[in-house]
Design a protein around this motif. Sequence first.
Motif, PDB file in Angstrom:
ATOM      1  N   ASP A 393      26.156 -30.060  -7.752  1.00  0.00           N
ATOM      2  CA  ASP A 393      27.235 -29.608  -8.647  1.00  0.00           C
ATOM      3  C   ASP A 393      28.178 -30.756  -8.987  1.00  0.00           C
ATOM      4  O   ASP A 393      28.606 -30.909 -10.119  1.00  0.00           O
ATOM      5  N   ARG A 398      30.336 -30.694 -12.443  1.00  0.00           N
ATOM      6  CA  ARG A 398      30.847 -29.329 -12.480  1.00  0.00           C
ATOM      7  C   ARG A 398      31.967 -29.105 -11.480  1.00  0.00           C
ATOM      8  O   ARG A 398      32.647 -28.090 -11.523  1.00  0.00           O
ATOM      9  N   GLU A 399      32.092 -30.014 -10.514  1.00  0.00           N
ATOM     10  CA  GLU A 399      33.078 -29.830  -9.451  1.00  0.00           C
ATOM     11  C   GLU A 399      33.703 -31.158  -9.093  1.00  0.00           C
ATOM     12  O   GLU A 399      33.114 -32.203  -9.348  1.00  0.00           O
ATOM     13  N   THR A 400      34.868 -31.096  -8.451  1.00  0.00           N
ATOM     14  CA  THR A 400      35.433 -32.324  -7.926  1.00  0.00           C
ATOM     15  C   THR A 400      34.733 -32.645  -6.607  1.00  0.00           C
ATOM     16  O   THR A 400      34.090 -31.784  -6.002  1.00  0.00           O
ATOM     17  N   GLN A 403      35.940 -30.384  -3.823  1.00  0.00           N
ATOM     18  CA  GLN A 403      35.374 -29.025  -3.885  1.00  0.00           C
ATOM     19  C   GLN A 403      33.943 -29.021  -3.355  1.00  0.00           C
ATOM     20  O   GLN A 403      33.564 -28.155  -2.567  1.00  0.00           O
ATOM     21  N   ALA A 404      33.159 -30.002  -3.813  1.00  0.00           N
ATOM     22  CA  ALA A 404      31.758 -30.051  -3.397  1.00  0.00           C
ATOM     23  C   ALA A 404      31.665 -30.218  -1.889  1.00  0.00           C
ATOM     24  O   ALA A 404      30.864 -29.549  -1.226  1.00  0.00           O
ATOM     25  N   ASP A 407      32.488 -27.067  -0.138  1.00  0.00           N
ATOM     26  CA  ASP A 407      31.331 -26.166  -0.211  1.00  0.00           C
ATOM     27  C   ASP A 407      30.289 -26.548   0.839  1.00  0.00           C
ATOM     28  O   ASP A 407      29.687 -25.684   1.478  1.00  0.00           O
TER      29      ASP A 407
ATOM     30  N   GLU B 108      34.338 -19.195  -9.632  1.00  0.00           N
ATOM     31  CA  GLU B 108      34.287 -19.277  -8.174  1.00  0.00           C
ATOM     32  C   GLU B 108      33.028 -18.604  -7.641  1.00  0.00           C
ATOM     33  O   GLU B 108      32.384 -19.094  -6.719  1.00  0.00           O
ATOM     34  N   ASP B 111      29.848 -20.502  -7.564  1.00  0.00           N
ATOM     35  CA  ASP B 111      29.766 -21.545  -6.562  1.00  0.00           C
ATOM     36  C   ASP B 111      29.114 -21.038  -5.284  1.00  0.00           C
ATOM     37  O   ASP B 111      28.798 -21.813  -4.388  1.00  0.00           O
TER      38      ASP B 111
END
Lengths: 423, 342
Positions: A393, A398-400, A403-404, A407, B108, B111
């Motif tokens: 991602d 799609r993400e910072t 964030q990744a 996750d 969200e 994800d």
Amino acid sequence: MKKTFALAGMAGLLASTAMAVATLPASADGHIAGCPDSGRISIVGNEFPAIQTIGAGAMACAEAGADVSTNLTSEHQTINIPGMQGNPAEYTSAIVANSSIVGLINEDVIRPLDDLIAEHGDGIQQNQLITINGQVMAVAFMANAQHLVYRADILEEAGLDVPTTYEEMLAAAEAIRAAGIVENPVGGAYAAGWNLAQEFNNMFLGFGGSHFEAGTAEPNVNSEAGVQALEMMKALSEYMNPDFLTHDSNTTNAEFRAGNVALMNMWGSRAATLVDAEGVPQEVIDGFAIAGPMTVGGGDVPASTLWWDGWTVAANISDEDAEATFLALKRAIAPSILEDEDTAIQAVWLIDGYEPTPAAEGVFAAAQSGTIPYPMLPYMGLLHTALGNELADFMQGRETAEQALADVEAAYVAAAREQGFLQ
Amino acid sequence: MKHSTFFWFFAPTGLAMLIFIAAPIASVLVQSVFTPHEPVIIEAENCGPFGCTTETTIDQDATQALRDAEPLGRFRGFDIYFDRGHLAVAEVAEAWRTSDSLGAFFGELGDLPFYRAMAFTLTYTFVCTPALIALGFVIAISVNALHRSLRGLAIFFSLLPMIVTPLVGSLILFWMIDSRGVLGTFIQYLADDPDLSIKASTPLMWIALIIYGIWSSAPFAFVVFYAGLQTVPQDTIESAKIDGASRWEQIRYIIIPHLMPLVTFVALIQLMDNFKVFEPILGFTAQAHAQSLSWIIFNDLSGETRQLSAAAATSVMTIVCVAILLSPVLIRTWRDFRGRAR
């Protein structure tokens, strides 16, 4: 047409058998020195050149009367545990690395080798023995690491020095692209999944990160080092083929062979024979060169990991089959295999009498410059899987990075709870 | 039929269903509510070619003792179903609380592995199924209109996509859509964009997967409809012709109503199949762009540490989802059946 193929295949098979037999002396009565004359030997493992050699070496024992088979495939990791859990196990041996032995130990499917070493261990060196909690669990035969592989002719044309850091690699990539020599000069095994996670591991360790909080199974990748590692990977990916998330190490090598790549971080085990394939342009063959792993972010520790590859013996088999497997594999890594020049350059062998060849330079540099061995922790596999699933991602924008990485940690924690490593 | 006769008539089938369908489902269900024991962790000295280090490792004997005492593992109830890898109840609640708009909330959700997989799986299922039914129908009508001598050949070629092993078929297409492949280059030429790469773009990858899905499954619909076409009453067609019905009107008012039960059948089978989409994702190395429940199961089982409980829970969820997906069609079939019985 079909017949021709079959014949060609047969000829190849005969040639390889002949070569294997030629390198190892056979006595007059058809009994081959060092081979067990009975028992079942079934080997599962990865498929790069050095492991093919080990497989062929064990297969030669079929002549002596043992029942030998090998299954060498890049999917070995998916099948080795299920194939060793039965009783008797389908595979009597799995060829593993420091990452994949952990799964086998966790599932308790491989046996300690101490008694077999005591009885038949002559010729195996002390540093080949992989000892876990005082018990020998595997016999290593080669070392491996990812390091720089580059095109000397392209660097020369662009007037560049060989990069020693990832920052220099980025600058070199920009210069090569700007000079219009190669459009996407950087290669990397960035395929979503295991490969992408491994590239992160390299970079993360290079930035001084450590995967877990000391002494616990708590993840520690959502840190400054993690963010820096991802940002460097993203910067590199700007100079890669846009399909990089589908490129595993085989595809990356194909790109290099096709002359589309000037700089890449590649496995030592694949580098030695990289340009041997058919149809590789002459300038790629001539320009092909290797160097040690690069550092990143001003650190001293290379952004790479050290690996060993070795063989194990299954727990759920009879002692006779275990002994036969041990003997056949011991013979497959006998010092005499190094007499064959093609074999000698295939890997950085840990076998007695090995003299480093130029092809081994990268892995040797990795070992000498303090590269960290891939962590052999029981929960590392779960983190590796989580990294492989969640980082794509970020690589797609799609993400910072934060964030990744959050996750990754969340996915890892869910998996580690299931497996009982975390409460 | 007498009850005892029926019983003995049905017994072999019933037994086979019990062994091959009910037992595996029960086994998966059990595996999904138990997880492995917490391993006994010790610090031990590990040695190898790179020297010795003190590392964390599992105490095999102590862990084995735990396993022997309770071979099923730890009972966790439905915990696994609610964790982040599955329904992610806590994460969804948190996302609901913290997002200011519905868009942010769905962002969200996307994800989380389960919801991300569902987004692709449902899109794939609901685009592929009607499209492949329509395509299969068109092929069937066209082949049926051919001269007898050409039909055999046409049928063979129309069936090819189904004959090719899915993994091989998807790999071939994957190479063709490569930015240096035949189709990839052609698309770059059409879009007049030399940097366009299907494999690097999520929407294009979804489209490629869906086209592959339609291509590989349309022959199934074709075969079923083609068989159905052979049973269309010719006298009805002839009287329609005499009444001056055009070819389209014949199809619309005679052939389609005649084939309707077959459409239900194909829809049923294909909804089920498409929901379990797996091979193209693997063949296209598309996991960065598209994931499905089947792919999650595969991924859980193929890591260095296998997550059996997680995979079992996803399997049970797949079964539940397929049941939900098929319920409208099943209810319809049941109504038709009751209607006819009356």
